[in-house]
Design a protein around this motif. Sequence first.
Motif, PDB file in Angstrom:
ATOM      1  N   UNK A 182       1.400  -1.420   0.110  1.00 59.09           N
ATOM      2  CA  UNK A 182       0.103   0.244   0.018  1.00 59.09           C
ATOM      3  C   UNK A 182       0.694   0.901   0.180  1.00 59.09           C
ATOM      4  N   UNK A 183       1.719   1.430   0.839  1.00 58.59           N
ATOM      5  CA  UNK A 183       2.606   3.062   0.879  1.00 58.59           C
ATOM      6  C   UNK A 183       3.513   2.751  -0.815  1.00 58.59           C
ATOM      7  N   UNK A 184       3.697   1.617  -0.853  1.00 60.58           N
ATOM      8  CA  UNK A 184       4.475   2.099  -2.283  1.00 60.58           C
ATOM      9  C   UNK A 184       3.780   2.080  -3.379  1.00 60.58           C
ATOM     10  N   UNK A 185       2.281   1.630  -3.746  1.00 57.77           N
ATOM     11  CA  UNK A 185       1.097   1.871  -4.348  1.00 57.77           C
ATOM     12  C   UNK A 185       0.883   3.810  -4.384  1.00 57.77           C
ATOM     13  N   UNK A 186       0.871   3.899  -3.089  1.00 54.14           N
ATOM     14  CA  UNK A 186       0.510   5.009  -2.742  1.00 54.14           C
ATOM     15  C   UNK A 186       1.754   6.580  -3.379  1.00 54.14           C
ATOM     16  N   UNK A 187       3.156   5.726  -2.861  1.00 55.31           N
ATOM     17  CA  UNK A 187       4.538   6.832  -3.592  1.00 55.31           C
ATOM     18  C   UNK A 187       4.279   6.625  -5.098  1.00 55.31           C
ATOM     19  N   UNK A 188       3.899   5.421  -6.056  1.00 62.20           N
ATOM     20  CA  UNK A 188       4.302   5.255  -6.884  1.00 62.20           C
ATOM     21  C   UNK A 188       2.621   6.778  -7.801  1.00 62.20           C
ATOM     22  N   UNK A 189       2.177   6.078  -7.323  1.00 63.92           N
ATOM     23  CA  UNK A 189       0.498   6.736  -7.761  1.00 63.92           C
ATOM     24  C   UNK A 189       1.183   8.885  -8.086  1.00 63.92           C
ATOM     25  N   UNK A 190       1.846   9.483  -6.596  1.00 67.71           N
ATOM     26  CA  UNK A 190       1.771  10.242  -5.916  1.00 67.71           C
ATOM     27  C   UNK A 190       3.221  10.881  -7.311  1.00 67.71           C
ATOM     28  N   UNK A 250      -6.584  12.876  -4.951  1.00 65.51           N
ATOM     29  CA  UNK A 250      -6.109  13.470  -5.744  1.00 65.51           C
ATOM     30  C   UNK A 250      -6.500  14.958  -5.420  1.00 65.51           C
ATOM     31  N   UNK A 251      -4.318  15.841  -5.511  1.00 65.38           N
ATOM     32  CA  UNK A 251      -4.504  16.980  -5.279  1.00 65.38           C
ATOM     33  C   UNK A 251      -4.413  17.388  -6.057  1.00 65.38           C
ATOM     34  N   UNK A 252      -3.597  18.997  -6.304  1.00 61.44           N
ATOM     35  CA  UNK A 252      -2.648  19.546  -6.904  1.00 61.44           C
ATOM     36  C   UNK A 252      -2.247  19.092  -7.941  1.00 61.44           C
ATOM     37  N   UNK A 253      -3.057  18.570  -8.413  1.00 62.25           N
ATOM     38  CA  UNK A 253      -2.364  17.467  -9.855  1.00 62.25           C
ATOM     39  C   UNK A 253      -2.088  17.909 -10.785  1.00 62.25           C
ATOM     40  N   UNK A 254      -1.101  18.219 -11.541  1.00 64.40           N
ATOM     41  CA  UNK A 254      -0.980  18.458 -13.421  1.00 64.40           C
ATOM     42  C   UNK A 254      -1.958  17.921 -14.167  1.00 64.40           C
ATOM     43  N   UNK A 255      -2.103  15.869 -13.790  1.00 66.19           N
ATOM     44  CA  UNK A 255      -2.456  15.643 -15.430  1.00 66.19           C
ATOM     45  C   UNK A 255      -3.977  16.096 -14.927  1.00 66.19           C
ATOM     46  N   UNK A 256      -4.657  16.534 -13.921  1.00 69.23           N
ATOM     47  CA  UNK A 256      -5.544  16.672 -13.630  1.00 69.23           C
ATOM     48  C   UNK A 256      -5.995  18.108 -13.166  1.00 69.23           C
TER      49      UNK A 256
END
Length: 182
Positions: A35-43, A66-72
């Motif tokens: 889970x930690x690695x998935x969060x880091x990868x997503x970010x 979704x925070x400040x996300x340049x893709x969205x």
Amino acid sequence: MAILKVARLGHPILRQVAKPVPPDEIRSPEVQRLIDDMIETMREYDGAGLAANQVHTARQIAVIEVLANPRYPDAPHIPLVVVINPVVTPLGEETEDGWEGCLSVPDMRGIVPRSRAVGLECYDRDGQKVSLIAKDFFARVIQHEHDHLNGIVYLDRMRDLSTLSHIAEWNKHWLGIREQAD
Ligand SMILES: [Zn+2]
């Protein structure tokens, strides 16, 4: 923590149905590290969400944020959610068209119809049961990630492939053209 390699379209793991995580394993070091690695990868890759299949592990785990996300850039913010063994139920008949992309389909966007509201039942990373109702963009991301855990990608859900666009062309020709573009 580690940034994991993301499977791209064509890798068979993206077409597998992920296995549920036994609730008593959720708090295990192995699952917590994933889970930690998935969060880091997503970010790292500016994803709005990431399913475990996308990092080569066919288990029913997804992370969404979704925070400040340049893709969205125009998407409403969604605080971090860890979703394990999700059951997703459309609420009502209403669907909405909106743009989606996917870290496993790099640099592409397409318009996908999704239920406007869904119920989500799942476990969180502490093994607690969660039940919530999501609408609009949050509902869209839940449906996208839930699909991944069932071997489905957003291209499968498109009604009309003529909107499928490379991101560079999308920025020139589609940006802002449809309301609710994410
Ligand atoms: Zn995706």
